[in-house]
Structure formats: C-alpha cells, structure tokens
Design an enzyme around this catalytic site. Structure first.
Site, PDB file in Angstrom:
ATOM      1  N   GLU A  19       1.436  -0.135  -4.847  1.00  0.00           N
ATOM      2  CA  GLU A  19       0.350   0.792  -5.179  1.00  0.00           C
ATOM      3  C   GLU A  19       0.960   2.153  -5.490  1.00  0.00           C
ATOM      4  O   GLU A  19       1.470   2.834  -4.605  1.00  0.00           O
ATOM      5  CB  GLU A  19      -0.649   0.921  -4.030  1.00  0.00           C
ATOM      6  CG  GLU A  19      -1.826   1.811  -4.412  1.00  0.00           C
ATOM      7  CD  GLU A  19      -2.496   2.507  -3.238  1.00  0.00           C
ATOM      8  OE1 GLU A  19      -3.640   2.952  -3.393  1.00  0.00           O
ATOM      9  OE2 GLU A  19      -1.849   2.636  -2.172  1.00  0.00           O
TER      10      GLU A  19
ATOM     11  N   ASP B 115       0.832  -1.197   0.000  1.00  0.00           N
ATOM     12  CA  ASP B 115       0.000   0.000   0.000  1.00  0.00           C
ATOM     13  C   ASP B 115       0.876   1.261   0.000  1.00  0.00           C
ATOM     14  O   ASP B 115       1.988   1.257   0.531  1.00  0.00           O
ATOM     15  CB  ASP B 115      -0.889  -0.021   1.248  1.00  0.00           C
ATOM     16  CG  ASP B 115      -1.827   1.148   1.329  1.00  0.00           C
ATOM     17  OD1 ASP B 115      -2.758   1.209   0.517  1.00  0.00           O
ATOM     18  OD2 ASP B 115      -1.624   2.005   2.212  1.00  0.00           O
TER      19      ASP B 115
END
Length: 618
Positions: free
Chosen positions: A359, A330
């Site tokens: 990400e 993330d």
C-alpha cells in the site's frame, strides 16, 4: 488465606532468585521441517527466562545464538535447521545454575505445495472485504470472554460481528460474481477497548492469532482451503509499521527501542512523498518513519534486529500455515525502507510463486513508481524488491477526472496522463488498480450517484493495465450511510449478512430491481474479462482525448480490446480512420460483454456518458 500467602511468597522468591517456570509464550508456536528457510528465531516469554541458557542436542539442529534483552522475561533463540531434519518433537533444554527444564517444540511435516501460495496477477479480479462488515455466520462468537469489545450494531464505529463463518456461507456469491481472489482486511486479534474499536483489524494485539470474534487460526486456514477448492485465491493483509497499544508486548517491551518514542518523534506526517524526494529534510523523514500512525498504534522500530527477524518470520509462518497466495502490506512506505526491501526479498525467495502488493498512498506516478521493484529513473540506490504497488494515481485520475469538465489537463485527460507516465513503472501491469477501497469514499457516492459515470469508471477498471480490485458492495452500486464517521460511512454491513436483517442482497429476491440490474451488468463484465487474454497481458495503446472522448486499446497478437469513452452529455462521433493503425489489423469485432457482432464503419457513434467496448480478432 494461608495458602494464597504462601503462593505469593514462593512467586516472590522465584522472581528474586532468577528461577523461571516454563515460558507462557513461544513464538512462533510451532514450525516445520524442510522449510525453504533454514533459520528459526524463537521468542520465549516467561518470568525471568532471560536468565536461562538453552542447549539442543539433535543432529542437524544447531543453536546459532541466544539473546537476552532489556526485559528479563524474554529469551531469543536462533536455530539453524538442516533440510535433513525430519518432522519431530524438538527438545530444548534451558538451564540456570541447578534449575533446568525442557521445552518440547514441534517441527511439523509440511503440506503438499500444490494449489497453495500461487501468487496473483493481471488475470485475476480481486474482491476486497472487511470481515467484520460482510456477514455474521456465527452469533456465538460475538462476545468472547477476555476480549474487551463485543458487538454493538447500534454504533457503526463499533464491531458489527462479521466473521469467517459468514464469509464461508457466501463464497458461492463471490465466485458467481466472477471474482478470482479475495483480499481480507486483517483478521489478527485486535483486543482494543470499546472506546477505540479495533473492528478494522489494523491494531494487532497478537500477530499469531486470528481474532476469536472472527474465528480461529484453524477456521482461517480452512477458509483459505475452501477458497482454493473453488479455483480462487486469498490475499492476506499484514501490518509491519505498527501494532495496537494493547499488544501484549506493550506491558513488557523486550527492549527499550522496540517501538519508537512518541514523546520524541510525535505522530507521522503522512507524507509518503518523502522517501522519494531528493530534497527531503531529515526532520520530515523522521516524522514519517518514526512517528506513530495514530495514538493507539505504537510505531515499530524495524532497525531492531530481533524485531525485524520476528516480523519476517511471522509472515513466513502465516504463508506456510495457511497456504495464502499473496500479501497486501499495509502502510508500506512508513517503516524503514531497507527493512521493507529485506522483508520482501526474503518472502519472495522462500516462495517464488508468491506475490506482494504494497500500500503506497501517494498522489503522483513518480512517487508511486519509486516503490516498485527496480524502477527506472531512480538514482538514489534504493530498490524495494516489491512486485506490485497500489495505483493511487490512476484511482484519483478516474475518480476525479470523471467529475470534472473536460480540458487539456482535466476530465478524461487525467486518465490519459496517468497512463502516459507508465514508463516510470518497472511493470505497470503488476499495479493493483481500483476505484475505491475501505479507506475512500465509495465511487458511486464520489461520482454524485451518477450511474453512467459509475459504469464508465468500472469499464476503465476492468480494461486498464494492472490487477483490478473491487470493493465489496460496489457490485450493488453502494452509496454512503449517513451515520458514524467518514470511515464507517463507506464500511457498511452487507444487508442479509445478519439474521435479523430485513432483506438479503445475497439473493435475487432480496435485492432491489436496480441492484439486480447493476449486479447483472458487473457479473457479465467480470466473466468477460476473465476470458480476455488481451486484458490480462496485452500492451496498452492510447490516443489523446478529444472533445471529452478518450480511446485506448489493449493489444495481444491475434486479439485486442478497444475502449471508447464519451464523457460528454451529447452523442459523439469518432472517425474510424484515426485508429486505423490498430483497427486495420483485425477483421472481426463484437460488442463486449454481450458478444453481439459489430461492423466497424467509417464512423463510430458513442452514446452520451458511456463506455463502448469492442473485442477485436483477426
């Protein structure tokens, strides 16, 4: 009363004398012998344990260094463990003057590596789900003593109760869809107050524990094993940019610089273009990297060596413990870039078959490609070591292009231009591609609930270069629910995942006729893609869009796939001769996914608002 007073007095005397009892936390809680990394950092936490010094007297195990920090309640030990050391109980003696005690630390035997840590690639089809929103298979863990927030199904911003048991109960459904990998949003403990709501899992309060409202470490490991038994893979979601405000560190930080000072750096500016911008200001860079993500997520300082080592080791622990096949990291562009490069390199060196997708939420191909391993045309010396990136530019091109009128730079031309910039990527076939996810409006809703455009979008997703990811519920053409905030609008629960639901989309009888129709369409497409080597490994060749039509091919030696899209409201006719450089190489054609024979004539007719796909073979 007298006994209680004496206990308090003894505790006070112990604190002032620097005497500790055994640590209340040791992280990682255990390790393994014959690991692919020889160094082990132990974080010991207990009252005044920083005043103690450790010693180890085991052949093959050396204590490289031990570090006391700002808080007296931590001690960091660095062990070097030779590959000759067997699984054993490792005694660690801690002394402070005359006071001493021994920690028995477990080195376990590693499991057989076959079928574990496989990685993922363009032959896979990833199913993304948010565990709290998928299915509640165990009502007994909805409320857990010591965890602040229980289930409140009347409020979509709160926990709904989905858990590991609910996922396990519906693995048949996911496998039948044709999915080959499952990406779960984080399952770490998020012991957040009800006023915040940590159902999403991105505000970890314990990085070594699965949230007990979802399950346990053991049940997570069993889930990974059960998924593997079905020939599928598991991708774990991790976060090294931030933790939750109620992480146990926050009440007693190891060092003063463990997290960035929000008073000094404020909150992030969310501008992911900054690291790849040769003209970026230091002020903006500091805000991106050092600013807190939101007030409830303290920003970690990975330039603290102890913390960086801790985070890297935590990843390796989970990979070894659970057997996962990949990691989705993330907020990859928010930590210090040199730390993320180091983390990626160390993980992939330890597990060479593994894969990681970062990400990277940016709008342009140039800034997306900056983060992929060894990208061409990057001259600032940075190399992330990252194999896969989340292809947001292609996602935006599909989602927005299908809504627009056709033009040189609008409509289907946006998809063309996204592909046309693939030279900027090291390997665009390693990009994870998607048309929606847990942070975006659902694609069906985004496209005005137009089923034809939805099917075009899905056709592009399954035939474009890259690793396709499907958001849970997309197989049912889910729209939005008009309650909660924006996030909750596209994070619905799956009907039938809860015992009191009026219907179950996990059964044919529980689905509407339209849901069954869409599900059948998507299953056919998914299983067809699974067999197409051209879609897994073939090169992409495209023709410029023409009057709201767009044609591209995926070509692999003796087989190819032709994708012809008509984004207009009228029937379109294509001249086959325009594509002769490809079509002349193949003698047979079948319509995908059904497989009906097709004879290519001088003209190819496309229905309005449709994607026409042909399998080609010699």
């Amino acid at each position: 009363m007298i006994k209680r007073s004496l206990t308090a007095l003894v505790s006070l005397l112990l604190a002032h004398s620097g005497i500790a009892q055994e640590p209340t936390r040791i992280e990682p809680p255990f390790w393994w012998a014959q690991m692919p990394v020889s160094e082990l950092q132990l974080q010991l936490y207990g009252e005044n344990i920083g005043h103690y010094r450790a010693s180890i007297d085991i052949p093959g195990v050396s204590l490289k260094k031990q570090v006391a920090v700002d808080s007296p309640n931590y001690l960091f030990l660095y062990l070097e463990i030779d590959e000759s050391v067997p699984a054993m109980t490792l005694p660690i003696l801690l002394k402070n003057g005359e006071d001493r005690f021994t920690i028995d630390y477990e080195l376990l035997e590693r499991e057989a590596t076959e079928g574990r840590n496989q990685g993922f690639d363009a032959s896979d089809l990833i199913y993304l789900m948010m565990p709290d929103r998928f299915a509640n298979g165990n009502l007994d863990n909805d409320e857990i003593e010591g965890l602040t927030e229980g289930v409140d199904r009347s409020d979509p911003t709160k926990r709904q109760g989905g858990d590991i048991q609910g996922i396990s109960d519906h693995l048949d459904y996911i496998e039948d869809l044709g999915m080959t990998a499952i990406w779960f949003t984080p399952m770490f403990e998020n012991n957040s107050p009800p006023s915040y709501g940590g159902y999403h899992g991105y505000a970890a309060t314990d990085m070594y524990a699965v949230d007990r409202r979802i399950g346990s470490n053991a049940s997570y490991k069993q889930l990974v094993s059960d998924v593997h038994d079905r020939g599928m893979k598991v991708i774990m979601d991790m976060i090294h940019n931030h933790i939750g405000l109620d992480h146990w560190w926050m009440s007693d930080l190891p060092t003063k610089d463990w997290v960035h000072d929000v008073e000094k750096f404020g909150y992030t500016n969310f501008k992911g273009t900054i690291p790849g911008d040769p003209h970026a200001s230091q002020y903006d860079w500091n805000r991106l990297v050092k600013g807190w993500f939101v007030p409830y997520m303290p920003d970690l300082n990975q330039r603290n060596e102890l913390l960086a080592d801790y985070l890297i080791q935590n990843s390796i622990w989970w990979i070894e413990y659970s057997g996962i096949d990949g990691i989705r990291m993330d907020t990859y562009l928010y930590p210090y870039p040199e730390y993320m490069a180091r983390w990626t390199q160390e993980v992939l060196t330890a597990y060479p078959n593994f894969n990681i997708v970062g990400e990277v939420w940016v709008e342009t191909v140039a800034h997306e490609s900056y983060w992929q391993d060894d990208p061409p045309n990057v001259d600032d010396g940075y190399d992330s070591n990252l194999p896969s990136v989340t292809d947001f530019p292609l996602s935006f091109a599909i989602r927005d292009g299908l809504k627009e009128e056709f033009g040189w730079t609008t409509g289907l031309s946006k998809v063309y231009y996204a592909f046309a910039q693939d030279r900027l990527y090291t390997d665009p076939n390693k990009n994870v591609i998607f048309i929606d996810n847990h942070d975006m409006s659902r694609v069906f809703e985004h496209l005005g609930k137009d089923e034809s455009l939805f099917k075009i979008a899905y056709s592009i997703l399954l035939t474009a270069r890259g690793i396709p990811q499907v958001y849970y519920g997309t197989e049912l053409m889910m729209g939005h629910e008009n309650r909660g905030g924006d996030d909750e609008a596209w994070r619905q629960t799956m009907p039938g995942g809860w015992p009191d639901d009026k219907r179950s989309v996990f059964t044919k009888r529980g689905r509407t006729d339209k849901e069954n129709e869409i599900l059948s369409y998507m299953k056919a497409m998914n299983h067809w893609r699974a067999k197409s080597k051209a879609l897994h490994h073939g090169k992409l060749l495209q023709f410029i869009p023409d009057e709201n039509t767009f044609v591209y091919f995926r070509i692999l030696e003796d087989e190819a796939v032709m994708v012809a899209i008509n984004g207009g409201d009228e029937i379109a006719t294509l001249e086959s001769s325009r594509f002769a450089e490809v079509l002349d190489q193949y003698r047979k054609a079948t319509v995908a996914p059904e497989g009906a024979a097709y004879k290519i004539s001088e003209k190819i007719t496309l229905k309005p608002r449709s994607a026409f796909i042909l399998n080609l073979s010699r």
